[in-house]
Design an enzyme around this catalytic site. Structure first.
Site, PDB file in Angstrom:
ATOM      1  CD  GLU A  97       5.848  -9.948  -6.410  1.00 29.88           C
ATOM      2  OE1 GLU A  97       6.098  -9.514  -7.545  1.00 29.88           O
ATOM      3  OE2 GLU A  97       5.087  -9.375  -5.618  1.00 29.88           O
TER       4      GLU A  97
ATOM      5  CG  HIS B  95       2.277  -7.935  -7.648  1.00 28.39           C
ATOM      6  ND1 HIS B  95       2.873  -7.678  -6.439  1.00 28.39           N
ATOM      7  CD2 HIS B  95       1.234  -7.081  -7.754  1.00 28.39           C
ATOM      8  CE1 HIS B  95       2.218  -6.704  -5.830  1.00 28.39           C
ATOM      9  NE2 HIS B  95       1.231  -6.323  -6.609  1.00 28.39           N
TER      10      HIS B  95
ATOM     11  CD  GLU C 241      -2.942   0.704  -0.061  1.00 26.17           C
ATOM     12  OE1 GLU C 241      -3.257  -0.443  -0.398  1.00 26.17           O
ATOM     13  OE2 GLU C 241      -3.288   1.715  -0.689  1.00 26.17           O
ATOM     14  CB  SER C 242       1.785   3.649  -2.667  1.00 28.09           C
ATOM     15  OG  SER C 242       0.477   4.092  -2.917  1.00 28.09           O
TER      16      SER C 242
ATOM     17  CB  CYS D 218       2.143  -3.066  -7.669  1.00 22.58           C
ATOM     18  SG  CYS D 218       0.355  -2.885  -7.691  1.00 22.58           S
TER      19      CYS D 218
ATOM     20  CB  ILE E  18      -2.891  -7.178  -6.719  1.00 27.90           C
ATOM     21  CG1 ILE E  18      -2.578  -8.617  -7.123  1.00 27.90           C
ATOM     22  CG2 ILE E  18      -3.728  -7.147  -5.444  1.00 27.90           C
ATOM     23  CD1 ILE E  18      -1.711  -9.367  -6.140  1.00 27.90           C
TER      24      ILE E  18
HETATM   25  N1  GLN Z   1      -3.402  -0.121  -4.606  1.00 26.53           N
HETATM   26  C1  GLN Z   1      -2.108  -0.058  -4.010  1.00 26.53           C
HETATM   27  C2  GLN Z   1      -1.653   1.395  -3.822  1.00 26.53           C
HETATM   28  O1  GLN Z   1      -2.296   2.280  -4.252  1.00 26.53           O
HETATM   29  C3  GLN Z   1      -1.085  -0.820  -4.819  1.00 26.53           C
HETATM   30  C4  GLN Z   1      -1.428  -2.291  -4.800  1.00 26.53           C
HETATM   31  C5  GLN Z   1      -0.269  -3.215  -4.996  1.00 26.53           C
HETATM   32  O2  GLN Z   1       0.895  -2.870  -4.746  1.00 26.53           O
HETATM   33  N2  GLN Z   1      -0.572  -4.430  -5.382  1.00 26.53           N
HETATM   34  O3  GLN Z   1      -0.645   1.623  -3.241  1.00 26.53           O
END
Ligand code: GLN
Length: 171
Positions: free
Chosen positions: A156, A154, A32-33, A63, A118
């Site tokens: 991995e 992703h 989650e950024s 991501c 994701i």
């Molecule tokens: N939705 C997440 C974000 O905004 C990112 C999701 C992920 O890293 N798979 O940070």
């Protein structure tokens, strides 16, 4: 970490700014950024990471990692702000809109690479020095600018090691 072990790379989980002195390259993984960005600030790691990247350390953001690298973030705040891209957070929608796909990404491999998205971002626009590596459904999903690589997916989470081996080759 287990995907890196599979390809025989030396690995270290970077938890402090001092750990940065022990590495040649950095992968900023998904997550989650907003949370990661907050923690990087609390642990005083934002500026040291930015400096290493500016000094040429190979870095790969996947991501949420892609969001952290971006100079411009739609639906969020920039964190490291080093890569000349505009990224849209949660661009495909909610968690239930997560999906799998595959694509030939010539710079990475001649064979199609399986891709897992994701709650992924996409890249909305890029600056002049940014190379677009892959588009999915008309949206940019992988980019490179000098020592910086960013993917919305992703690698991995699939059995393919192609993207990881590509990054290792670039170090
Ligand atoms: N939705 C997440 C974000 O905004 C990112 C999701 C992920 O890293 N798979 O940070």
């Amino acid at each position: 970490m287990s995907a890196l072990e599979k390809i025989g790379a030396n690995r270290l989980i970077v938890k402090t700014a001092a750990d940065l002195d022990k590495i040649d390259a950095l992968i900023i993984p998904g997550g989650e950024s907003t949370t990661v960005s907050r923690l990087l600030n609390i642990f005083g790691m934002t500026e040291p990471i930015r400096k290493r990247i500016k000094d040429g350390m190979p870095v790969w953001g996947t991501c949420a990692g892609m969001i952290l690298l971006a100079k411009n973030v739609l639906g969020g705040e920039p964190c490291l702000g080093v890569m000349d891209v505009t990224v849209r957070r949660n661009a495909y929608g909610r968690q239930t809109e997560s999906f799998k796909s595959s694509a030939v990404i010539p710079e990475i491999s001649e064979a199609p690479v399986p891709l897992v998205f994701i709650r992924a971002p996409w890249v909305e626009s890029v600056g002049g020095n940014v190379k677009i590596l892959c588009e999915i459904n008309g949206h940019i999903a992988a980019v490179r600018e000098n020592n910086m690589l960013a993917t919305a997916f992703h690698p991995e989470l699939t059995s393919s090691t192609a993207a990881l081996e590509y990054f290792l080759r670039r170090i």
